[in-house]
Design a protein around this motif. Structure first.
Motif, PDB file in Angstrom:
ATOM      1  N   TYR A 134       1.037   1.674   7.820  1.00 38.67           N
ATOM      2  CA  TYR A 134      -0.309   0.573   8.402  1.00 38.67           C
ATOM      3  C   TYR A 134      -0.532  -0.202   8.785  1.00 38.67           C
ATOM      4  O   TYR A 134       0.461  -0.651   9.318  1.00 38.67           O
ATOM      5  CB  TYR A 134      -0.557  -0.123   6.989  1.00 38.67           C
ATOM      6  CG  TYR A 134      -0.395   0.544   5.434  1.00 38.67           C
ATOM      7  CD1 TYR A 134      -1.555   0.692   4.973  1.00 38.67           C
ATOM      8  CD2 TYR A 134       0.556   0.976   4.672  1.00 38.67           C
ATOM      9  CE1 TYR A 134      -1.610   1.567   3.394  1.00 38.67           C
ATOM     10  CE2 TYR A 134       0.648   0.980   3.706  1.00 38.67           C
ATOM     11  CZ  TYR A 134      -0.415   1.590   2.620  1.00 38.67           C
ATOM     12  OH  TYR A 134      -0.353   2.220   1.766  1.00 38.67           O
ATOM     13  N   LYS A 135      -1.753  -0.027   9.891  1.00 34.99           N
ATOM     14  CA  LYS A 135      -2.040  -0.029  11.603  1.00 34.99           C
ATOM     15  C   LYS A 135      -3.242  -1.197  11.823  1.00 34.99           C
ATOM     16  O   LYS A 135      -3.992  -1.336  11.308  1.00 34.99           O
ATOM     17  CB  LYS A 135      -2.337   0.951  12.667  1.00 34.99           C
ATOM     18  CG  LYS A 135      -1.346   1.777  12.734  1.00 34.99           C
ATOM     19  CD  LYS A 135       0.209   1.018  12.704  1.00 34.99           C
ATOM     20  CE  LYS A 135       0.208   0.378  14.024  1.00 34.99           C
ATOM     21  NZ  LYS A 135       1.696  -0.235  14.401  1.00 34.99           N
ATOM     22  N   GLN A 144      -5.434   3.785  11.440  1.00 35.47           N
ATOM     23  CA  GLN A 144      -5.561   3.016  10.703  1.00 35.47           C
ATOM     24  C   GLN A 144      -4.219   3.712   9.753  1.00 35.47           C
ATOM     25  O   GLN A 144      -3.451   2.467   8.969  1.00 35.47           O
ATOM     26  CB  GLN A 144      -6.491   2.511   9.316  1.00 35.47           C
ATOM     27  CG  GLN A 144      -7.190   2.387   9.688  1.00 35.47           C
ATOM     28  CD  GLN A 144      -7.859   0.812  10.761  1.00 35.47           C
ATOM     29  OE1 GLN A 144      -7.033   0.153  10.839  1.00 35.47           O
ATOM     30  NE2 GLN A 144      -8.689   0.864  12.057  1.00 35.47           N
ATOM     31  N   GLY A 145      -3.926   4.578  10.182  1.00 35.54           N
ATOM     32  CA  GLY A 145      -2.583   5.107   9.610  1.00 35.54           C
ATOM     33  C   GLY A 145      -2.805   5.235   8.869  1.00 35.54           C
ATOM     34  O   GLY A 145      -3.593   6.292   7.898  1.00 35.54           O
ATOM     35  N   GLY A 147      -0.867   5.734   5.415  1.00 37.95           N
ATOM     36  CA  GLY A 147      -0.712   5.295   4.459  1.00 37.95           C
ATOM     37  C   GLY A 147       0.456   5.654   3.615  1.00 37.95           C
ATOM     38  O   GLY A 147       1.739   5.426   4.185  1.00 37.95           O
ATOM     39  N   ASP A 171      -1.736  -6.044   4.094  1.00 41.05           N
ATOM     40  CA  ASP A 171      -1.867  -6.467   3.222  1.00 41.05           C
ATOM     41  C   ASP A 171      -1.306  -6.294   1.724  1.00 41.05           C
ATOM     42  O   ASP A 171       0.176  -5.848   0.971  1.00 41.05           O
ATOM     43  CB  ASP A 171      -3.531  -5.195   2.172  1.00 41.05           C
ATOM     44  CG  ASP A 171      -3.640  -5.800   1.687  1.00 41.05           C
ATOM     45  OD1 ASP A 171      -3.192  -6.313   0.623  1.00 41.05           O
ATOM     46  OD2 ASP A 171      -5.509  -4.719   1.705  1.00 41.05           O
ATOM     47  N   HIS A 174       0.201  -3.874  -0.335  1.00 42.86           N
ATOM     48  CA  HIS A 174       0.556  -2.635  -0.288  1.00 42.86           C
ATOM     49  C   HIS A 174       2.198  -3.158  -0.507  1.00 42.86           C
ATOM     50  O   HIS A 174       3.136  -2.230  -0.294  1.00 42.86           O
ATOM     51  CB  HIS A 174       0.304  -2.057   0.812  1.00 42.86           C
ATOM     52  CG  HIS A 174      -0.532  -1.823   1.932  1.00 42.86           C
ATOM     53  ND1 HIS A 174      -1.385  -2.400   2.896  1.00 42.86           N
ATOM     54  CD2 HIS A 174      -2.226  -1.573   0.736  1.00 42.86           C
ATOM     55  CE1 HIS A 174      -2.768  -2.138   2.425  1.00 42.86           C
ATOM     56  NE2 HIS A 174      -2.869  -0.783   1.063  1.00 42.86           N
TER      57      HIS A 174
END
Length: 341
Positions: A134-135, A144-145, A147, A171, A174
């Motif tokens: 996750y970026k 954004q990655g 996941g 987040d 996550h």
């Protein structure tokens, strides 16, 4: 804790302060000077802080005897903490003379690419594999990655090469998933004071890599570590990754002095990240060597086998052969200062 009263404080006000403090179950010691009266408080200082003692009439200021970051402080834990990352045969120690050499790409792009990079950095001497699933990106249109798919790749490649793995949580939603796949959870500079996220990560009891915020003081960093420790995770590794300066020659300004300063203030290990500090591959080796010579407990470096194709932060990554050359130099410095990789 010391309560310093105003020069104008009346006897009635002094008596009221003493009565208020003792009403909380704390002991007091009154010392009257020529110009100032000081009340020493003995007991649980948190009870006093909760009522806001500065608001009591006659109080000038309150001076804590212990730092606010009690659990992270050197006073609370005189011996350096050694953080163990990983399990089984793939365990890396960080702190107390053990160096955590973290390396890998900024983002996990594919299993094949991560596999190649992991093989190269392991051969060079790295002992923890990093990669972002996750970026947190400045632009909402940037990559954004991958996941959860990225987490699966990171776990698979880490296990294949016998390397513990670390990735960033951005987040609170996550955190549980990330804890399932990784050996260490990173808290990035942008989230160093995201207290909801710190609380959730602290509850996982997974080792934490906490990066210093771009405008944060060393005390701010230790207070954020306190959040994590207070919520149950005692294994915290701090990371100096550069702070904002006025010179735009580099991405950030590496605060090398923060390394010995943290060692004086806290028992937690601290590593340096010259990749994010400089943003320039040609400056990374010198800053990595300086950080280690200053007493860092490890080095965090971004490595990519084809930076021009990287989906995130390619311009600041070292090539695998450049990383291998740097590791040979770092091993010599480690030997000279009595630390082991």
């Amino acid at each position: 804790m010391l309560i310093i009263l105003k020069e104008s404080a009346t006897d009635a006000q002094i008596d009221h302060v003493v009565e208020r403090v003792e009403g909380l179950g704390l002991a007091t010691h009154l010392s009257r000077g020529t110009y100032r009266t000081v009340i020493g408080v003995i007991g649980d200082e948190d009870k006093l802080q909760a009522i806001g003692p500065e608001a009591i009439p006659g109080v000038a200021k309150v001076v804590p005897v212990m730092p606010a970051y009690k659990l992270a402080s050197r006073e609370a834990h005189p011996q350096p903490t050694i953080v163990e990352v990983g399990s089984g045969k793939a365990v890396t120690k960080v702190g107390g003379g053990h160096l955590g050499m973290i390396a890998g790409p900024c983002a996990i792009e594919s299993a094949e690419r991560l596999d190649e990079i992991a093989g190269e950095i392991k051969k060079a001497g790295a002992n923890i594999l990093r990669g972002g699933a996750y970026k947190p990106r400045t632009s909402p249109y940037a990559f954004q990655g991958l996941g959860e798919e990225g987490l699966k790749i990171l776990r698979e490649i880490g296990d294949k090469h016998g390397l513990p793995v670390v990735t960033e949580a951005i987040d609170p939603r996550h955190v549980e998933l990330i804890a399932e796949y990784t050996d260490m959870i990173q808290l990035g500079a942008r989230n160093m004071q995201n207290f909801v996220l710190l609380t959730e990560v602290g509850k996982t009891h997974k080792p934490v890599l906490m990066k210093r915020g771009m405008a944060a003081t060393v005390k701010d960093l230790l207070m954020s570590a306190e959040y994590v420790i207070a919520n149950g995770t005692t294994d915290v590794v701090l990371c100096e990754r550069g702070v904002k300066g006025f010179d735009n020659a580099c991405r950030n300004m590496l605060d090398v002095a923060a390394v010995p300063q943290v060692h004086q203030m806290s028992h937690l290990p601290i590593i340096v990240d010259p990749s994010h500090a400089t943003g320039r591959p040609e400056l990374i080796p010198a800053c990595a060597l300086a950080g280690l010579a200053a007493g860092a407990d490890g080095i965090h470096i971004e490595v990519h086998n084809c930076p021009e194709e990287a989906m995130s932060d390619g311009p600041q990554a070292l090539l695998p052969n450049q990383y291998a050359e740097l590791m040979e130099q770092l091993k010599k410095v480690a030997l000279a200062i009595g630390k082991t990789i």
